[in-house]
Write an enzyme that holds these catalytic residues in place. Sequence first.
Site, short mmCIF file in Angstrom:
data_model
loop_
_atom_site.label_atom_id
_atom_site.label_comp_id
_atom_site.label_asym_id
_atom_site.label_seq_id
_atom_site.Cartn_x
_atom_site.Cartn_y
_atom_site.Cartn_z
N HIS A 1 6.52 -2.75 10.10
CA HIS A 1 7.58 -1.75 10.01
C HIS A 1 8.92 -2.45 9.75
O HIS A 1 9.22 -3.45 10.41
CB HIS A 1 7.65 -0.94 11.31
CG HIS A 1 8.63 0.18 11.25
ND1 HIS A 1 8.39 1.34 10.55
CD2 HIS A 1 9.88 0.30 11.78
CE1 HIS A 1 9.44 2.13 10.66
NE2 HIS A 1 10.36 1.53 11.39
N SER B 1 3.61 -4.39 -2.20
CA SER B 1 4.04 -5.80 -2.25
C SER B 1 3.47 -6.57 -1.06
O SER B 1 3.11 -7.75 -1.20
CB SER B 1 5.57 -5.91 -2.31
OG SER B 1 6.16 -5.51 -1.10
N ASN B 2 3.36 -5.94 0.09
CA ASN B 2 2.75 -6.62 1.24
C ASN B 2 1.26 -6.84 1.00
O ASN B 2 0.72 -7.90 1.31
CB ASN B 2 2.97 -5.83 2.53
CG ASN B 2 4.36 -6.05 3.09
OD1 ASN B 2 4.65 -7.08 3.68
ND2 ASN B 2 5.24 -5.09 2.86
N MET C 1 1.35 5.61 4.70
CA MET C 1 2.31 6.60 5.18
C MET C 1 1.67 7.75 5.96
O MET C 1 2.11 8.90 5.84
CB MET C 1 3.13 7.15 4.00
CG MET C 1 3.88 6.08 3.22
SD MET C 1 4.99 5.09 4.25
CE MET C 1 6.32 6.26 4.45
N LYS D 1 -7.99 16.12 8.75
CA LYS D 1 -7.77 14.68 8.89
C LYS D 1 -9.00 14.02 9.50
O LYS D 1 -9.41 12.93 9.10
CB LYS D 1 -6.53 14.42 9.74
CG LYS D 1 -6.21 12.95 9.86
CD LYS D 1 -4.88 12.67 10.51
CE LYS D 1 -3.75 12.72 9.54
NZ LYS D 1 -2.59 11.91 9.90
C1 GRF Z 1 7.28 -2.02 3.92
O1 GRF Z 1 8.67 -2.06 4.07
C2 GRF Z 1 6.60 -1.84 5.26
O2 GRF Z 1 7.29 -2.44 6.31
C3 GRF Z 1 6.62 -0.34 5.42
O3 GRF Z 1 6.37 0.16 4.13
C4 GRF Z 1 6.85 -0.77 3.16
C5 GRF Z 1 5.72 -1.04 2.21
O4 GRF Z 1 6.14 -1.80 1.11
N1 GRF Z 1 5.66 0.08 6.40
P1 GRF Z 1 5.07 -2.36 0.08
O5 GRF Z 1 4.27 -1.16 -0.44
O6 GRF Z 1 4.19 -3.34 0.80
O7 GRF Z 1 5.86 -2.99 -1.00
#
Ligand code: GRF
Length: 191
Positions: free
Chosen positions: A109, A13-14, A90, A65
């Site tokens: 975060h 979503s971001n 992640m 990695k």
């Molecule tokens: C968000 O809450 C961000 O802060 C964290 O992971 C989540 C990602 O959400 N690091 P999305 O995949 O952008 O919906």
Amino acid sequence: MTKLAVFASGTGSNFEVIADTVASGELKAELVLMVCDVVGAPVVEKARKRGIDVLEFNPKSYASKAEYEAMIVAELQKREVDLIALAGYMRILRDTMLSAYEGRIVNIHPSLLPAFMGKDAIGQAIRYGVKVMGVTIHYVDSGMDSGKIIAQEAFKVESGMSHEEIEARVHGIEHKLYTKTLSKLIEEMEA
Ligand code: GRF
């Protein structure tokens, strides 16, 4: 124009907001690559639908990695990426990535760092019963959610707010704060 890459592992979503803000011209950058370490994650489709280049890979297909980070760095350098925004990516970054893009990698975060680092930050904060929650944008270093803070926004947790309502509030703040902060960083980089 600053060349931006977004790294994500899941929903995206971001990523979606960043991509749409770039497309509308409000965020003055060129979004040249979306990097995803989870094959088939929903964010991949979101990028493809918008015609954004995708680097989708399975970390398990690499010996280490360092090896897959070297592959990512080569793809970033090929596209002359200036700035990297982690958005739900992640994985901890190691030296191969960090030394190539030192000071040019940021992360979002869902807590007021340094409280509630790591996974499920919203759940951690709710279980603790905190009355003020929020979002942090910070530079990325070799630790987990430990780099220098760039921006934060807080909100008051009203009594009776459900887990879902709190999550929605956090994500709503994220979606505005990330593009605003990226805009400011880009302006500073270009000055
Ligand atoms: C968000 O809450 C961000 O802060 C964290 O992971 C989540 C990602 O959400 N690091 P999305 O995949 O952008 O919906």
